[in-house]
Design an enzyme around this catalytic site. Structure first.
Site, PDB file in Angstrom:
ATOM      1  N   GLY A 167       7.080   4.140   3.180  1.00  0.00           N
ATOM      2  CA  GLY A 167       7.313   5.204   4.159  1.00  0.00           C
ATOM      3  C   GLY A 167       8.780   5.282   4.456  1.00  0.00           C
ATOM      4  O   GLY A 167       9.585   4.633   3.789  1.00  0.00           O
ATOM      5  N   SER A 168       9.100   6.082   5.455  1.00  0.00           N
ATOM      6  CA  SER A 168      10.489   6.119   5.869  1.00  0.00           C
ATOM      7  C   SER A 168      10.800   4.705   6.338  1.00  0.00           C
ATOM      8  O   SER A 168       9.957   4.030   6.915  1.00  0.00           O
ATOM      9  CB  SER A 168      10.656   7.101   7.027  1.00  0.00           C
ATOM     10  N   PHE A 169      11.956   4.246   6.050  1.00  0.00           N
ATOM     11  CA  PHE A 169      12.394   2.957   6.587  1.00  0.00           C
ATOM     12  C   PHE A 169      11.622   1.791   5.995  1.00  0.00           C
ATOM     13  O   PHE A 169      11.483   0.772   6.614  1.00  0.00           O
ATOM     14  CB  PHE A 169      12.288   3.038   8.128  1.00  0.00           C
ATOM     15  N   GLY A 170      11.113   1.924   4.774  1.00  0.00           N
ATOM     16  CA  GLY A 170      10.627   0.698   4.193  1.00  0.00           C
ATOM     17  C   GLY A 170       9.336   0.755   3.395  1.00  0.00           C
ATOM     18  O   GLY A 170       8.779   1.812   3.165  1.00  0.00           O
ATOM     19  N   ASP A 218       9.031  14.217  10.513  1.00  0.00           N
ATOM     20  CA  ASP A 218       8.658  13.998   9.121  1.00  0.00           C
ATOM     21  C   ASP A 218       7.151  14.220   8.939  1.00  0.00           C
ATOM     22  O   ASP A 218       6.451  13.374   8.400  1.00  0.00           O
ATOM     23  CB  ASP A 218       9.073  12.588   8.679  1.00  0.00           C
ATOM     24  N   LYS A 228       5.075  -2.490   8.011  1.00  0.00           N
ATOM     25  CA  LYS A 228       6.175  -1.802   7.334  1.00  0.00           C
ATOM     26  C   LYS A 228       7.421  -2.660   7.446  1.00  0.00           C
ATOM     27  O   LYS A 228       7.832  -3.033   8.537  1.00  0.00           O
ATOM     28  CB  LYS A 228       6.392  -0.419   7.945  1.00  0.00           C
ATOM     29  N   ILE A 257       0.808  -1.221   0.000  1.00  0.00           N
ATOM     30  CA  ILE A 257       0.000   0.000   0.000  1.00  0.00           C
ATOM     31  C   ILE A 257       0.833   1.258   0.000  1.00  0.00           C
ATOM     32  O   ILE A 257       0.307   2.358  -0.062  1.00  0.00           O
ATOM     33  CB  ILE A 257      -1.005   0.025   1.175  1.00  0.00           C
ATOM     34  N   GLY A 258       2.112   1.137   0.077  1.00  0.00           N
ATOM     35  CA  GLY A 258       2.896   2.366   0.005  1.00  0.00           C
ATOM     36  C   GLY A 258       4.301   2.169   0.515  1.00  0.00           C
ATOM     37  O   GLY A 258       4.718   1.053   0.838  1.00  0.00           O
ATOM     38  N   VAL A 305       5.346  -0.494   2.811  1.00  0.00           N
ATOM     39  CA  VAL A 305       4.208  -0.777   3.680  1.00  0.00           C
ATOM     40  C   VAL A 305       3.239  -1.720   2.964  1.00  0.00           C
ATOM     41  O   VAL A 305       2.902  -1.509   1.797  1.00  0.00           O
ATOM     42  CB  VAL A 305       3.487   0.523   4.076  1.00  0.00           C
TER      43      VAL A 305
END
Ligand SMILES: *[C@@H]1O[C@H](CO)[C@@H](O)[C@H](O)[C@H]1NC(C)=O
Ligand SMILES: *[C@@H]1O[C@H](CO)[C@@H](O)[C@H](O)[C@H]1NC(C)=O
Ligand SMILES: *[C@@H]1O[C@H](CO)[C@@H](O)[C@H](O)[C@H]1NC(C)=O
Ligand SMILES: *[C@@H]1O[C@H](CO)[C@@H](O)[C@H](O)[C@H]1NC(C)=O
Ligand SMILES: *[C@@H]1O[C@H](CO)[C@@H](O)[C@H](O)[C@H]1NC(C)=O
Ligand SMILES: *[C@@H]1O[C@H](CO)[C@@H](O)[C@H](O)[C@H]1NC(C)=O
Ligand SMILES: *[C@@H]1O[C@H](CO)[C@@H](O)[C@H](O)[C@H]1NC(C)=O
Ligand SMILES: *[C@@H]1O[C@H](CO)[C@@H](O)[C@H](O)[C@H]1NC(C)=O
Ligand SMILES: *[C@@H]1O[C@H](CO)[C@@H](O)[C@H](O)[C@H]1NC(C)=O
Ligand SMILES: *[C@@H]1O[C@H](CO)[C@@H](O)[C@H](O)[C@H]1NC(C)=O
Ligand SMILES: *[C@@H]1O[C@H](CO)[C@@H](O)[C@H](O)[C@H]1NC(C)=O
Ligand SMILES: *[C@@H]1O[C@H](CO)[C@@H](O)[C@H](O)[C@H]1NC(C)=O
Length: 804
Positions: A501-504, A626, A520, A498-499, A506
């Site tokens: 993000g920071s660090f990986g 963030d 994530k 689904i997307g 999702v």
């Protein structure tokens, strides 16, 4: 501010027997609202005209800024509330000393000037139709009265003004009595107190009428124009002695005796409210205040920045009858100049001007003009030329006024006190029983307070309020095995993604117990290697984060640490990211977020409350680092929650190595101050949130290609801020939303002002997230108001009552 001038320019067409200069009354740059213990002023310098207030009942008063990005023309106050006028935007705001009650009262269709606040009424001159108008009059005042008036002033249950022939007209329950008591006089200026009113008649003598229980309506004898620039309170009267700028008061506890609480200090003007009087010093524009208890006068300096010595007028002073006040271009920082007062119209009993030496504090303001005056004056005295001609006298007085130590204010002059004004007011509601004012504390402003102090203050506030405190403290997050999460995400299949993000990346996941979650999965990158090196720190941080539960934060459900794998498991947010609603890939995408201002503001409020929790209620405080629209997620009920704080910093005290564990944000949302200092603070989150607010208002991405531009990407900050600062909020609003009507437009405007304040270059100029929350609450309440009041006849008037 050209408003006032144009009003008088219009007046000037009429033969002005008694108005050789323009008078304005009871509006100015400093105001006292004793009922709310608030003194506010308009700042001089940069930025000019922004409102600073201080709570005088605080034992440690510090000033705070109201609508920091907006410059106002003038201020006025009654005992219960204050109002500020911005004539260029055809708007005025009122508040009761409490920032969260700030309301825009007038929605603008004509240009106002001379805003005055009485005990309960607000009155202003509508220049476009030449009439006096009232707001919040509760039927006690007419809605409007047409005519050309000057010196508008308001007291308890009366408002008065001077007609073009010098007669005083009054309105309101006490108006006819007041008008009758002035019927024998032709006045050039009037200033109202609570129940009395003073002014100068056409010969320059003091006339006071109305309540006189403490001798406040005593008119001290003297030469013409000896006493000017009045300030009237509940039961006292103060004025400035024109010859040396000293403040003199009578009434109060002292009857007809004259008192000079600050003999030797030269004041620009005075204001009064209740039993308090404040004056602006000519030497450094600081504010000194005293109570009208003459047996024990204690003078206190307020914690306010430099206050404008008069109202700034546009057009470079071309409309100033008596020239511009020295250095006022700088004081007004580009918004115009301050006109010199031109006093002494038509004196009947000229006397030689007194010679007086400048006091040391004044000397730096003495220019060539003063020397001219001093020479003329002393030559006159020296040679015994007592019979100086009237003409000479006028010249001398003019010279003095123009160039000497007591130049004052008033747009294009005015025998009166543009700033001199009076807040009226029944002081009975004020006070705290004990001594109201501790002696002269010189406290630093909050903005310059050290951060540690800022934090401890936030702490104490947090402890006091617990407003949106933790809903529950659950146990630490569940630890999942990698196999479990693999299964939940169908082996991290693409259709579950689904997307990112920071660090990986999702993924959506379905846990065996039926819970829908977002998982994530950290990438194997050097950045994450750092985490692996700090396994223990990572785990304890996780344990800590898993205890953060707030209805506007996406909760961490669990985690997985297995070999090189690092996974975080969050609650699943059905409606996705705010970013995707504002900037849908598919133009036909339909969303309640796109179509409604109320929904958009509600989402901002939710998200700001989540950030407020991180900053002010989490122990220790957490900086998100963030904040962006793709980190504001919407659950199934469209409640917004802040996500991705899993790797945020805890508090400012955390050790340096933490600072490097994650890039400090996303381009377009990143605190510009970070570039210079490499330091991330809570104000960095406020900056990011300001960008989100602008995104929500404009519907533009944080960085976008502007069709009107040269193809270069522009930031939403550069795109929106100039228009909002110019008062043209409408020109940048997202056109996908139906234009907001009346009160809803005020709400959107309030959000816009808040947003540009949040994206100030320097962190200390930005509001705290708690201020943002308060203003968004106000904005959202405007929608509720507008739905309640519907399209009532009085729709352009927003209730002045506190929201709650
Ligand atoms: C002013 O300070 C007093 C004492 O700290 C407090 O009770 C009051 O609520 C404050 N008023 C405003 C308008 O902030
Ligand atoms: C006020 O002054 C203007 C301009 O001189 C004039 O046109 C207008 O008629 C006056 N209004 C009244 C009510 O006297
Ligand atoms: C103002 O006048 C009204 C009507 O005469 C009266 O009810 C009210 O008490 C007055 N207000 C004050 C503060 O005196
Ligand atoms: C002054 O003007 C007012 C109306 O503006 C009028 O009622 C009054 O009679 C005039 N007074 C004199 C002395 O001319
Ligand atoms: C006020 O002015 C009018 C002319 O407008 C004049 O007739 C009258 O005598 C003056 N009154 C006083 C008290 O000066
Ligand atoms: C007010 O009272 C004082 C004495 O206390 C008196 O001298 C003065 O004339 C009075 N003023 C009015 C306008 O009645
Ligand atoms: C004010 O101070 C001056 C000298 O500084 C002194 O001569 C004068 O008497 C004082 N006036 C009052 C009313 O105290
Ligand atoms: C200012 O002038 C008043 C009267 O004109 C006088 O009483 C006072 O002492 C003067 N103050 C100073 C400091 O000269
Ligand atoms: C400003 O002037 C007042 C009196 O004129 C003095 O007490 C104060 O210390 C001065 N403040 C600053 C910041 O210079
Ligand atoms: C206004 O303030 C800015 C920033 O300090 C400064 O650069 C500018 O020169 C000022 N403008 C005027 C007219 O003083
Ligand atoms: C001034 O008014 C305040 C509030 O009403 C009160 O607390 C204080 O005692 C008054 N001071 C004097 C000197 O009367
Ligand atoms: C002010 O409000 C009225 C009534 O709601 C509305 O008709 C008018 O258009 C509004 N004016 C502006 C400038 O928004």
């Amino acid at each position: 501010m050209s408003v006032v001038l144009k009003f008088f320019a219009a007046l000037a067409v009429v033969p002005l027997l008694f108005f050789s200069s323009d008078a304005v009354g009871s509006t100015g740059t400093l105001a006292i609202s004793l009922g709310t213990n608030t003194v506010c002023g308009l700042s001089a310098g940069t930025p000019s005209g922004t409102i600073y207030c201080t709570n005088i009942s605080d034992s440690v008063p510090t000033s705070y800024q109201v609508l920091p990005t907006v410059s106002f023309d003038s201020l006025s106050a009654g005992s219960a509330f204050l109002c500020a006028l911005k004539s260029s935007a055809e708007a005025f705001f009122c508040w009761n000393g409490d920032l969260s009650s700030l309301k825009r009262v007038y929605n603008g269709s004509s240009v106002l000037s001379e805003l005055t606040v009485g005990e309960a009424q607000v009155s202003a001159f509508d220049r476009s139709v030449n009439e006096i108008r009232w707001w919040r009059n509760a039927g006690l005042f007419p809605a409007s009265v047409s005519g050309n008036y000057s010196s508008l002033t308001s007291g308890n249950n009366f408002t008065c003004a001077i007609t073009t022939n010098g007669t005083v007209n009054c309105w309101g329950p006490q108006g006819s009595a007041m008008q009758a008591s002035f019927s024998d006089y032709n006045m050039t200026t009037i200033v109202a107190g609570d129940s009395h009113m003073c002014g100068l008649d056409s010969s320059g003598f003091v006339i006071c009428q109305g309540s006189n229980s403490s001798g406040e309506s005593y008119a001290p004898p003297g030469s013409p124009f000896e006493y000017t620039r009045f300030a009237l309170g509940l039961s006292h009267t103060c004025a400035i002695m024109e010859r040396n700028g000293t403040a003199v008061c009578w009434g109060g506890s002292g009857g007809t005796q004259l008192h000079t609480p600050m003999n030797g200090t030269t004041f620009e003007f005075l204001v009064s409210g209740g039993n308090l009087t404040c004056g602006l010093t000519a030497s450094n524009y600081s504010v000194l205040c005293w109570e009208s208890d003459w047996t024990n006068v204690s003078v206190r300096k307020l914690d306010l920045p430099r206050i404008l010595p008069g109202i700034c007028v546009a057009d470079g002073g071309s409309e100033c009858n008596c020239g511009a006040y020295p250095d006022s271009e700088n004081l007004c920082n580009g918004t115009g100049v301050i006109c010199q007062r031109c006093d002494f119209p038509n004196p009947i009993t000229p006397s030689p001007p007194p010679a007086f030496p400048p006091t040391p504090s004044e000397s730096k303001k003495v220019g060539i003009g003063w020397k001219v005056y001093a020479i003329v004056g002393s030559v006159g005295t020296f040679l015994g030329l007592c019979a100086i001609t009237y003409f000479m006298w006028v010249i001398c007085r003019r010279k003095k006024v123009h160039n000497s130590v007591i130049p004052t204010i008033a747009p294009s002059g005015g025998n009166n006190n543009a700033g001199a004004t009076t807040a009226t007011g029944n002081s009975s509601s004020g006070g705290n029983g004990g001594r109201l004012y501790p002696p002269n504390p010189f406290f630093s402003r909050s903005s310059s307070a050290p951060r540690s102090r800022m934090f401890s203050r936030q702490w104490s506030r947090a402890l006091q309020r617990q407003r949106s405190g933790p809903s529950s403290f659950k146990d630490r997050a569940d630890e999942f095995s990698f196999a479990e999460l693999e299964k939940a995400t169908k082996f991290f299949s693409l259709d579950m993604k689904i997307g990112a993000g920071s660090f990986g990346t999702v993924y959506r996941g379905l846990l065996p117990d039926g819970r829908e979650v977002a998982i994530k999965r950290g990438e194997s990158s050097p950045r994450n290697k750092r985490f692996q090196e700090k396994e223990n720190a990572f785990q304890s941080e996780l344990a800590f984060l898993s205890r953060l539960h707030h209805k506007h934060l996406v909760s961490l459900v669990g985690f997985c640490v297995e070999n090189d794998e690092r996974l975080l498991v969050y609650e699943y947010m059905k409606n996705g990211a705010l970013h995707d609603h504002l900037h849908p890939k598919n133009p036909d995408f339909e969303s309640p977020v796109i179509s409604s201002w109320k929904m958009r503001i509600k989402i901002l409020l939710d998200a700001s409350r989540g950030i407020e929790y991180l900053h002010n209620y989490a122990v220790p405080p957490i900086i998100h680092r963030d904040i962006k629209s793709s980190n504001i997620l919407l659950d199934a009920y469209w409640v917004a929650r802040v996500s991705d704080f899993g790797l945020s910093l805890m508090g400012p005290e955390t050790d340096e190595s933490h600072l490097e564990t994650k890039a400090a944000g996303t381009v377009g949302y990143m605190d510009p101050e970070y570039y210079g200092t490499n330091q991330v603070t809570v104000k960095s989150d406020v900056y990011g949130f300001g960008v989100v607010m602008l995104e929500v208002l404009t519907g533009r991405r944080a960085i976008f290609k502007y069709e009107g531009g040269d193809g270069e990407p522009v930031s939403v900050v550069d795109y929106a801020v100039p228009s909002i600062e110019a008062g043209e909020v409408g020109s940048i609003l997202d056109t996908r939303v139906a234009p907001a009507a009346s009160q809803e437009a005020e709400a959107v405007e309030l959000v816009a002002y808040m947003a540009i304040h949040c994206v100030k270059l320097e962190g200390r100029d930005r509001p705290s997230i708690a201020d943002v929350v308060a203003n968004l609450e106000t904005a959202l309440a405007l929608f509720e108001d507008s739905q309640r009041s519907g399209s009532s006849a009085n729709a352009s008037v927003i209730s002045l009552e506190a929201r709650d």
